[in-house]
Structures are given as C-alpha cells and as structure tokens.
Design an enzyme around this catalytic site. Structure first.
Site, short mmCIF file in Angstrom:
data_model
loop_
_atom_site.label_atom_id
_atom_site.label_comp_id
_atom_site.label_asym_id
_atom_site.label_seq_id
_atom_site.Cartn_x
_atom_site.Cartn_y
_atom_site.Cartn_z
N SER A 67 0.80 -1.23 0.00
CA SER A 67 0.00 0.00 0.00
C SER A 67 0.83 1.28 0.00
CB SER A 67 -0.96 0.02 1.19
OG SER A 67 -2.11 -0.76 0.92
N LYS A 70 -0.07 3.77 -2.57
CA LYS A 70 -1.09 4.80 -2.38
C LYS A 70 -0.48 6.17 -2.10
CE LYS A 70 -4.76 1.67 -0.86
NZ LYS A 70 -4.08 0.41 -0.55
N SER A 133 -6.74 3.38 3.90
CA SER A 133 -6.00 2.56 2.95
C SER A 133 -6.95 1.71 2.10
CB SER A 133 -4.99 1.64 3.68
OG SER A 133 -4.03 1.16 2.78
N LYS A 236 2.42 6.46 5.52
CA LYS A 236 1.65 5.33 5.01
C LYS A 236 2.25 4.00 5.44
CE LYS A 236 -1.87 3.92 2.73
NZ LYS A 236 -1.95 2.84 3.75
#
Length: 403
Positions: A67, A70, A133, A236
């Site tokens: 992730s 992202k 997320s 993140k």
C-alpha cells in the site's frame, strides 16, 4: 534563536576572497554518530529540506510496495485537485470494479466498503485512500481521475519518471502484489518529499487519525501518529505477503527540521513501527539541518560586462539546506566558483553561472547551483564597445598586478 537568525549572526564575509566562515559551537565528534541497525530488508532516513540521506541499507533494492503505492495515488490526486482538473466536492459514481463483493482481487483487503452506484465526494474517497488505505477507494478515484485503472497507472508511472524514481514501476492503483511492480526505499523517500512539497493540502490528510464512512469508523493504521515522543504527521503503512511490513513515516521538530523514514520488508507489524521510531529519534538527536543561504538572498555580487546593469546579485534559486551531525557547523565554509571567469550579458533570472561549494575541513561536502538573481539585458552598441575596452584594460591590469 531561529535557524535563519543564527546564520545571519554568524555569517562573516571575507571580502575579496568569496569565502564565508561559520563560527558555531564545537563539534561533538570527528566522525558521524553510529546509525542504529534496523530489522528490515531495506531502509532509508532522509532529511526533507536538504534531501540528504542520513543513513541507509539496501536503499535501491527493488521490493514490493504494497500500500505504499497509495502515496503515489495520493500525489496524483493531489496534483489533479491542485491543477483544477477535479474538485474535492465532485461526486464520483462508484463502479462495479470498486465493489469488493464483485471483485475477487479486493476480498480480504483494506476497504472503505463502497457499493456500486454510490455517489461519493472526491474528498471522502481521498480520505478513504489516505486514512483507511481503502483499495476500493483507490479504484474509484482512479476511474474518476483518469477514466480507468490502467490510465491512472500510466499517470503514476509518468510522475515516477518526472520525479526520477529510478527503481519504481507501478502495475496497480492499490498496491496488491503484481508481477513487475516494485519500488525502493530511496524512491519512497523521494516520493514522500514530493508529496509534502508539491501537494501540502493533500499531505495534511495523512495526519488524521480516523475516518468514518457509511457509519463505519476506521483508525489510521500508522500508529506513530499517536507517539508521545515524536511529532509524526504521516505517511503510510503497507503489507502484503510478498512485501512484508512496510512503513513510510515523517516527523518534524521544534527547529523546523523534518525527517522521512522508510522501512521496507520488516518481519512484523510491531517491528516496522519500533524500527521507524528508532530511526526518527536517532536522526533528531544527532543531526541538525540549517539553511545558510535562502532562495533569493544575495550570496555575492559580481561585475557584468556588456549589460544594462553593471553588477548582478548571485545566490541560489532554492533554499540551500544542509544536514550534518550536530556541532560540526563551526568548521563549515562556503565559497563560490564561476563557470566563466567573466560574466557577460545577457543573463536570465535564475540562470546558472557557477556553484556554491560547502566545505568541512577542506573537503567539499555539498554543492548548489549559483544563479543570477535578476535578469541583465544586453546594453546598446556604445555601451558594449566601452565595456569591451574596459574589460581588456581590466584583464591587462590583473595580469600585471594580480599575482
């Protein structure tokens, strides 16, 4: 005392030599402090303002981003909002591809829990990507911004090229494992630096600790946001079976110093947080970042031949921030070198005319482009003739008496 005022008081110009000496407290040690050893496949600690990598291990190894992809999704969306291509209050119609029940790829992954036909504002989807997320939110935004997931991935890779992310290639908008998808710790640090610098409103979302959509409250997975030891405001987490446990975090201190830590491939959720906290704490404790020359401030002035101005101020187009172990700044010197011995008009504003060299103990440790801080146009015919004569006389004078 602020960083800039501290430098203003300690900057001493040695007239005629083009050298500055910074008189600051004694160094803590001759060598840099020993970096902590991190339990992960790869890591980087970078200063945001200077871009200096303070410590690293396997920084360019290509690993699954999970992730962390992202961060790029957030960057692309932030740029689209900033440019006016989309607006935060635009309503997005959710398609079937963003519905976890109908898309096997999304089952069991992080979700915002969208349903086909939902009409959701960009701002809500954006929070779903950043805070929750949500892989479904990433798909819905990708479809809206670029028309399809594939087109959005092309945008992601185009921005990766522009930002010179040399070990990054995206295949998905959500980061779930895919053949041919990879990134590196260095690239994630550079991308995060760009996110903070280029899209500050977008980055501000990353410090929000929770988000509720459709009566479902979810907590930001970045537990460092709750740290009592550090002022963490992003960025993140990421996990897949292929990637392991990833975390990109950023924090600032009371001096304005900001660090970005990237930990990739940690063996557990707990370790990625503890190791990231160790990196950030160590960086703030043993290093400092100061800005001896700010963008637009004159570092020196030099004669210009054949111009409508006789003198031109020279400096840097971007802040010249430096990061080094605390206490070493007493030995720091700054000097400049011109690419050509004589400056000749025309000169454009921010045209590079040489370098600013920062040295410690006689060794150049950093360089920044030296630029003209204002435009200098070419003078008329008579003025050029006069300057030609004067330049020749000046050169002759220097050859006779300059040694």
């Amino acid at each position: 005392m602020t960083i800039s005022s501290q430098f203003k008081r300690t900057f001493i110009y040695a007239l005629g030599s083009g050298i500055f000496l910074l008189a600051l407290p004694a160094a803590q040690a001759d060598n840099g402090p020993v970096a902590p050893q991190i339990n992960a496949k790869s890591w980087v600690l970078m200063d945001y303002n200077s871009g200096k990598i303070i410590t690293e291990s396997n920084p360019d190894t290509r690993l699954d981003p999970a992730s962390l992809s992202k961060i790029m999704v957030s960057y692309v969306v932030g740029q689209a909002i900033k440019s006016g291509k989309i607006k935060s209050d635009d309503l997005v119609s959710v398609g079937n591809d963003a519905w976890a029940t109908g898309n096997p790829v999304l089952r069991g992954s992080s979700l915002m829990f969208l349903k086909p036909g939902d009409r959701v504002p960009v701002s809500e989807l954006n929070k779903g990507v950043v805070i929750q997320s949500g892989n479904d939110a990433s798909i819905a935004l990708a479809d809206y911004v670029a028309g399809s997931q594939d087109s959005f991935v092309n945008l992601m890779n185009r921005y990766a090229e522009q930002l010179k992310l040399q070990n990054t290639h995206f295949k998905t908008v959500h980061g779930l494992d895919a053949d041919g998808q990879y990134t590196s710790a260095t690239d994630m640090a550079l991308l995060s630096q760009a996110l903070i610098r280029d899209t500050p409103d977008e980055y501000a979302l990353h410090k929000e600790k929770e988000f509720t959509f459709n009566h479902i409250k979810q907590i930001n997975r970045n537990r460092l946001l709750w740290s009592s030891n550090l002022n963490v405001d992003g960025i993140k987490t990421g996990y897949t079976s292929g990637a392991g446990y990833n975390l990109v975090s950023s924090a600032s201190d009371s001096t304005g110093m900001r660090l970005i830590a990237v930990v990739m491939g940690a063996p557990s959720d707990r370790i990625r947080f503890s190791e990231s906290e160790s990196l950030l704490t160590w960086g703030f404790r043993f290093y400092e970042t100061l800005t001896p020359i700010k963008a637009g401030d004159a570092f020196t002035s030099q004669r210009v031949w054949f111009g409508d101005e006789k003198m031109v101020p020279l400096g840097v187009a971007e802040n010249a921030s430096l990061t080094m172990p605390k206490g070493q700044l007493k030995n720091l010197k700054a000097s400049f070198n011109l690419t050509n011995k004589q400056l000749e008009a025309p000169l454009a504003k921010n045209q590079v005319v040489g370098t600013v060299d920062f040295s410690l103990d006689g060794k150049v440790i950093e360089q920044r482009p030296l630029v003209a801080l204002q435009e200098v146009k070419e003078t008329g015919f008579i003025g050029r003739i006069w300057d030609f004569v004067m330049m020749k006389i000046s050169g002759l004078w220097s050859s006779i008496f300059g040694k």
